[in-house]
Design a protein around this motif. Sequence first.
Motif, mmCIF file in Angstrom:
data_model
loop_
_atom_site.group_PDB
_atom_site.id
_atom_site.type_symbol
_atom_site.label_atom_id
_atom_site.label_comp_id
_atom_site.label_asym_id
_atom_site.label_seq_id
_atom_site.Cartn_x
_atom_site.Cartn_y
_atom_site.Cartn_z
ATOM 1 N N ASN A 1 -36.682 -23.988 -31.251
ATOM 2 C CA ASN A 1 -35.442 -23.354 -31.727
ATOM 3 C C ASN A 1 -34.845 -24.248 -32.804
ATOM 4 O O ASN A 1 -35.178 -25.420 -32.904
ATOM 5 C CB ASN A 1 -34.446 -23.184 -30.574
ATOM 6 C CG ASN A 1 -34.923 -22.167 -29.561
ATOM 7 O OD1 ASN A 1 -35.287 -22.532 -28.444
ATOM 8 N ND2 ASN A 1 -34.939 -20.907 -29.932
ATOM 9 N N THR B 1 -35.208 -27.920 -31.601
ATOM 10 C CA THR B 1 -35.221 -28.273 -30.171
ATOM 11 C C THR B 1 -36.415 -27.591 -29.511
ATOM 12 O O THR B 1 -36.805 -26.485 -29.890
ATOM 13 C CB THR B 1 -33.954 -27.791 -29.434
ATOM 14 O OG1 THR B 1 -33.897 -26.350 -29.490
ATOM 15 C CG2 THR B 1 -32.681 -28.379 -30.017
ATOM 16 N N TYR C 1 -48.146 -16.344 -29.549
ATOM 17 C CA TYR C 1 -48.480 -17.568 -30.274
ATOM 18 C C TYR C 1 -49.515 -17.376 -31.376
ATOM 19 O O TYR C 1 -49.794 -18.320 -32.121
ATOM 20 C CB TYR C 1 -48.832 -18.687 -29.283
ATOM 21 C CG TYR C 1 -47.534 -19.121 -28.628
ATOM 22 C CD1 TYR C 1 -46.766 -20.109 -29.192
ATOM 23 C CD2 TYR C 1 -47.032 -18.429 -27.531
ATOM 24 C CE1 TYR C 1 -45.525 -20.447 -28.669
ATOM 25 C CE2 TYR C 1 -45.795 -18.748 -27.001
ATOM 26 C CZ TYR C 1 -45.055 -19.759 -27.571
ATOM 27 O OH TYR C 1 -43.821 -20.071 -27.066
ATOM 28 N N GLY D 1 -42.732 -23.226 -32.374
ATOM 29 C CA GLY D 1 -42.587 -23.645 -30.975
ATOM 30 C C GLY D 1 -41.275 -24.355 -30.757
ATOM 31 O O GLY D 1 -41.148 -25.214 -29.882
HETATM 32 C C1 LIG Z 1 -41.414 -19.978 -30.009
HETATM 33 C C2 LIG Z 1 -40.659 -21.034 -29.285
HETATM 34 N N1 LIG Z 1 -39.350 -21.173 -29.508
HETATM 35 C C3 LIG Z 1 -38.628 -22.128 -28.887
HETATM 36 C C4 LIG Z 1 -39.209 -22.993 -27.977
HETATM 37 C C5 LIG Z 1 -38.380 -24.004 -27.260
HETATM 38 O O1 LIG Z 1 -38.222 -23.633 -25.923
HETATM 39 P P1 LIG Z 1 -37.974 -24.685 -24.779
HETATM 40 O O2 LIG Z 1 -36.826 -25.505 -25.227
HETATM 41 O O3 LIG Z 1 -37.665 -23.870 -23.588
HETATM 42 O O4 LIG Z 1 -39.210 -25.484 -24.643
HETATM 43 C C6 LIG Z 1 -40.571 -22.879 -27.719
HETATM 44 C C7 LIG Z 1 -41.219 -23.764 -26.753
HETATM 45 O O5 LIG Z 1 -41.492 -23.386 -25.665
HETATM 46 C C8 LIG Z 1 -41.310 -21.881 -28.373
HETATM 47 O O6 LIG Z 1 -42.625 -21.756 -28.153
#
Ligand SMILES: Cc1ncc(COP(=O)(O)O)c(C=O)c1O
Length: 315
Positions: A204, A261, A170, A202
């Motif tokens: 997709n 998402t 992060y 954070g």
């Molecule tokens: C980098 C990243 N990509 C995608 C997502 C989406 O993931 P999820 O749908 O499991 O929350 C998140 C969130 O956790 C993320 O931090």
Amino acid sequence: MSIAYNSPMNPCEYIWFDNKFIGWNDANTHVLTHALHYGSGVFEGIRAYETEKGPAIFKAKKHYERLLESCEFYDITCNFTVEELIESTKKLIVKNKLPACYIRPIVYTDYGSIGIIPKESTFATAIAAWEWGSYLGDDGIKHGIRCIISDIMKTPSQAMPSVAKSCANYANSFLAKKRALNGGYDEAILLNRHGNIAEGPGENIFVIKNNAIKTPPITDDVLEGITRETAIQLAKDLGYDVSVESITPKELLQADECFFTGTAAEITPIREINDAPIGNGKKGPITHEIQTLYFDVVKGKTSQYDHWLTYCKES
Ligand SMILES: Cc1ncc(COP(=O)(O)O)c(C=O)c1O
């Protein structure tokens, strides 16, 4: 329109910390905690929604399985099973009297010795929960957000595995998001080392062109999002063609619709990228259809997907 800085947390009474419920302000750690220096922690983001049968955790098992898989990548020991973590989360939500909340479990290398790989490590596991509104703003959910393709590259998975939700990943998200906000945008979109679209800091990403839906594969350095998987399933159930394929920046900019998402972001439409409108610059009809179904599902309004919910109060 205001930029989607995240709102502060509303503290609750309790945090679950290594199998004990302790006061919110007592859930502290030493400044020499290993994870604070080296990012040696993994975490999850989960949501519980208000339903007719009380608060329900969305896809609890999937999230905790991913947490333990992230632990394995980094040799971090979580002393609890998926079932124990789910039970503790249910209790935490009930004890804190939360009708709906965001849930943040973390497993990290604790205070003990310093140095990149200490001879002996101790680990801690904590779960916090609090009421948290729309991550990218209510207006963003309704009308869509404005994004910029970031000049910060998504960390390649050969350097940091994107499928592990590690704290260290992060720093990359922080840089991209901070620059986007400083530039007056709501969110960043990161490109991978091949110049293809990876994901948000954070979230997709999905694009829609001529009624066909596309999202990048995991090999494009993205997290295997649980909301991504949900959106794919819901879109297919609604009769749309969904493919998992690399997306170029040109395809993204020429999309009819686009959305993010994520557990925090839920399903957030993207209405503008690099100051140019996506489609007609409003939330698109297919995005709206998927988003509407998603909110019905997480709020327990569809019996077909009820098995994705874990109710906190046994009836
Ligand atoms: C980098 C990243 N990509 C995608 C997502 C989406 O993931 P999820 O749908 O499991 O929350 C998140 C969130 O956790 C993320 O931090």
